[in-house]
Scaffold this active site. Structure first.
Site, PDB file in Angstrom:
ATOM      1  N   SER A 264      -4.253  -7.312  10.109  1.00 54.46           N
ATOM      2  CA  SER A 264      -3.768  -7.864  11.373  1.00 54.46           C
ATOM      3  C   SER A 264      -2.394  -8.504  11.293  1.00 54.46           C
ATOM      4  O   SER A 264      -1.793  -8.830  12.313  1.00 54.46           O
ATOM      5  CB  SER A 264      -4.759  -8.917  11.873  1.00 54.46           C
ATOM      6  N   GLY A 265      -1.885  -8.714  10.087  1.00 50.84           N
ATOM      7  CA  GLY A 265      -0.618  -9.410   9.899  1.00 50.84           C
ATOM      8  C   GLY A 265      -0.776 -10.881   9.595  1.00 50.84           C
ATOM      9  O   GLY A 265       0.185 -11.550   9.213  1.00 50.84           O
ATOM     10  N   GLY A 266      -1.997 -11.412   9.747  1.00 50.99           N
ATOM     11  CA  GLY A 266      -2.226 -12.842   9.560  1.00 50.99           C
ATOM     12  C   GLY A 266      -1.877 -13.346   8.178  1.00 50.99           C
ATOM     13  O   GLY A 266      -1.242 -14.388   8.026  1.00 50.99           O
ATOM     14  N   PHE A 267      -2.274 -12.590   7.151  1.00 57.65           N
ATOM     15  CA  PHE A 267      -2.063 -13.054   5.777  1.00 57.65           C
ATOM     16  C   PHE A 267      -0.572 -13.202   5.479  1.00 57.65           C
ATOM     17  O   PHE A 267      -0.131 -14.211   4.903  1.00 57.65           O
ATOM     18  CB  PHE A 267      -2.709 -12.082   4.789  1.00 57.65           C
TER      19      PHE A 267
ATOM     20  N   ASP B  24      -6.691 -13.425  12.244  1.00 57.42           N
ATOM     21  CA  ASP B  24      -7.283 -14.687  11.796  1.00 57.42           C
ATOM     22  C   ASP B  24      -6.214 -15.539  11.134  1.00 57.42           C
ATOM     23  O   ASP B  24      -5.118 -15.061  10.858  1.00 57.42           O
ATOM     24  CB  ASP B  24      -8.444 -14.434  10.815  1.00 57.42           C
TER      25      ASP B  24
ATOM     26  N   ASP C 250      -9.393  -3.416  -0.992  1.00 61.61           N
ATOM     27  CA  ASP C 250      -7.982  -3.027  -1.064  1.00 61.61           C
ATOM     28  C   ASP C 250      -7.274  -4.011  -1.968  1.00 61.61           C
ATOM     29  O   ASP C 250      -7.690  -5.162  -2.108  1.00 61.61           O
ATOM     30  CB  ASP C 250      -7.326  -3.051   0.321  1.00 61.61           C
TER      31      ASP C 250
ATOM     32  N   CYS D  44      -8.908  10.520 -18.731  1.00 60.85           N
ATOM     33  CA  CYS D  44      -8.330  10.508 -17.383  1.00 60.85           C
ATOM     34  C   CYS D  44      -7.754  11.879 -17.025  1.00 60.85           C
ATOM     35  O   CYS D  44      -7.168  12.558 -17.869  1.00 60.85           O
ATOM     36  CB  CYS D  44      -7.249   9.439 -17.288  1.00 60.85           C
TER      37      CYS D  44
ATOM     38  N   CYS E 145      -5.414  12.349 -14.569  1.00 56.88           N
ATOM     39  CA  CYS E 145      -4.149  12.239 -13.846  1.00 56.88           C
ATOM     40  C   CYS E 145      -3.009  12.898 -14.614  1.00 56.88           C
ATOM     41  O   CYS E 145      -3.109  13.143 -15.826  1.00 56.88           O
ATOM     42  CB  CYS E 145      -3.821  10.765 -13.589  1.00 56.88           C
TER      43      CYS E 145
ATOM     44  N   HIS F 119      -1.563   7.151 -12.285  1.00 50.71           N
ATOM     45  CA  HIS F 119      -2.687   6.911 -13.204  1.00 50.71           C
ATOM     46  C   HIS F 119      -3.595   5.785 -12.701  1.00 50.71           C
ATOM     47  O   HIS F 119      -4.819   5.941 -12.663  1.00 50.71           O
ATOM     48  CB  HIS F 119      -2.186   6.550 -14.606  1.00 50.71           C
TER      49      HIS F 119
END
Length: 375
Positions: free
Chosen positions: A93-96, A146, A266, A304, A306, A335
């Site tokens: 939302s941009g709040g942080f 928020d 995230d 891995c 990658c 990676h």
């Protein structure tokens, strides 16, 4: 177009295996969302991000409203078309970001006014405007605005902040236009105070959201406290809605979050670390800039898939970072994102198979064992 929704496919203890249906496709959970703050995952083409296994990206309302501007993104066909990513997108939302602009913002019941960190121009962000911007961006998942409670904060400060966030959550819900395949998430606040977390969950459930995020963690309280808050909060959230832990975190944070019933995560950590020479591997963290890698012919992580691991040696990756060649950060970012996505895929498989505890134990054992020295 199918409706936005969440299907719980399997459980193993508190760990959940599910699927989120959106306007731009399904997201298998538990899921990790790479951060594309300004409409790009730094150093990565969209196809490369998809190759890592990512099914959903995170965009940032604050940065995109400043440039190129939400109205411009909408005229250009929305964020999916603009960045050539036809899969789901969640926008915060941009709040942080705004709350971190100490000295550049003024907070009121109505919203927050702030000055751009780019050119000092003045903006106002209200719950209604945040929802409008996220609609212009064409976000599949919109986040309610928020106030990010600072840490540390007194009980009284946290309670007052929570009250404002819950009133803004109500206004965000009223401003959101329901449409097939698009969802709105509310954000649980309350700091480290469990009774305030309970109060926040109860109020958000009363308002009613398509998903529920846990905010205000990974801000300096430490992993043990974060997990204790999740132990208390996650079970109180609706079973039939996705649960999103915002801004988290390390591989161990993800495994611990999944163990406590979280579905979505995230964090900038895998991409930011990749740009500075730090790799996350099955045997813990590796700093590729260290001199011990300069003659090492082995791959970064032998298991891995990658390009950094299948095509190049540690010695070459070390050289790229020491020479400040842009390929070095690109390969390590690729990676790290691949490792994070493979970890989430392993967790999904183990929950479905009823072997989550074994997978969790193996993860901690191999991480603790550490990197194998070169011969």
């Amino acid at each position: 177009m199918s409706a936005f929704g969440f299907t719980l496919l399997a459980r193993d203890g508190a760990a959940r295996r599910g699927r989120v249906a959106t306007a731009h496709g399904n997201v298998e959970t538990p899921a990790f969302m790479p951060v594309g703050t300004a409409g790009t995952v730094k150093g990565m083409l969209p196809d490369a991000v998809a190759e890592t296994g990512a099914e959903i990206l995170l965009g940032n309302t604050y940065h995109l409203m400043l440039r190129p501007g939400a109205e411009r993104v909408e005229r250009l066909g929305g964020l999916h078309r603009m960045m050539n990513w036809q899969r789901p997108i969640l926008t915060d939302s941009g709040g942080f970001q705004i709350m971190s602009l100490t000295g550049l913002r003024e907070l009121s019941e109505h919203g927050v006014t702030f000055r751009s960190h780019i050119d000092g121009s003045k903006y106002e962000l209200t719950p209604e405007r945040s929802i409008e911007i996220q609609r212009m961006l064409d976000a599949d998942i919109t986040m309610a605005l928020d106030e990010c409670t600072p840490h540390p904060a007194s009980y009284e400060q946290t309670a007052a902040s929570l009250g404002l966030s819950m009133r803004w959550a109500e206004r965000s819900k009223q401003a959101f236009t329901p449409r097939p395949g698009y969802g709105l998430f509310g954000i649980v606040q309350g700091g480290v105070h469990l009774d305030l977390r309970t109060k926040s969950v109860e109020q958000l459930r009363q308002i009613g959201f398509d998903g529920y995020a846990v905010g205000g963690l990974a801000v300096g309280e430490g992993q043990e406290v974060m997990f204790s808050v999740l132990d208390h909060t996650a079970p109180a959230l609706p079973e039939d809605r996705p649960r999103y832990l915002m801004g988290v975190g390390t591989p161990a944070d993800l495994v611990g979050g999944v163990a406590r019933g979280i579905d979505m995560f995230d964090c900038v950590m895998p991409t930011r670390s990749g740009r500075t020479g730090q790799a996350f591997t099955r045997r813990g963290k590796v700093n590729i800039r260290n001199a011990r890698h300069q003659d090492d012919p082995r791959p970064l992580d032998a298991e891995c898939r990658c390009p950094a691991c299948t095509g190049f040696s540690r010695a070459y990756l070390h050289h790229l970072h020491r020479a400040e060649e842009m390929l070095g950060p690109i390969l390590l970012t690729w990676h790290n994102l691949t490792y994070y996505q493979d970890l989430m895929a392993d967790l999904r498989r183990s929950i479905a198979a009823g072997s989550f505890a074994e997978t969790q134990a193996t993860f901690h054992e191999t991480q603790a064992a550490g990197d194998i020295p070169a011969l």
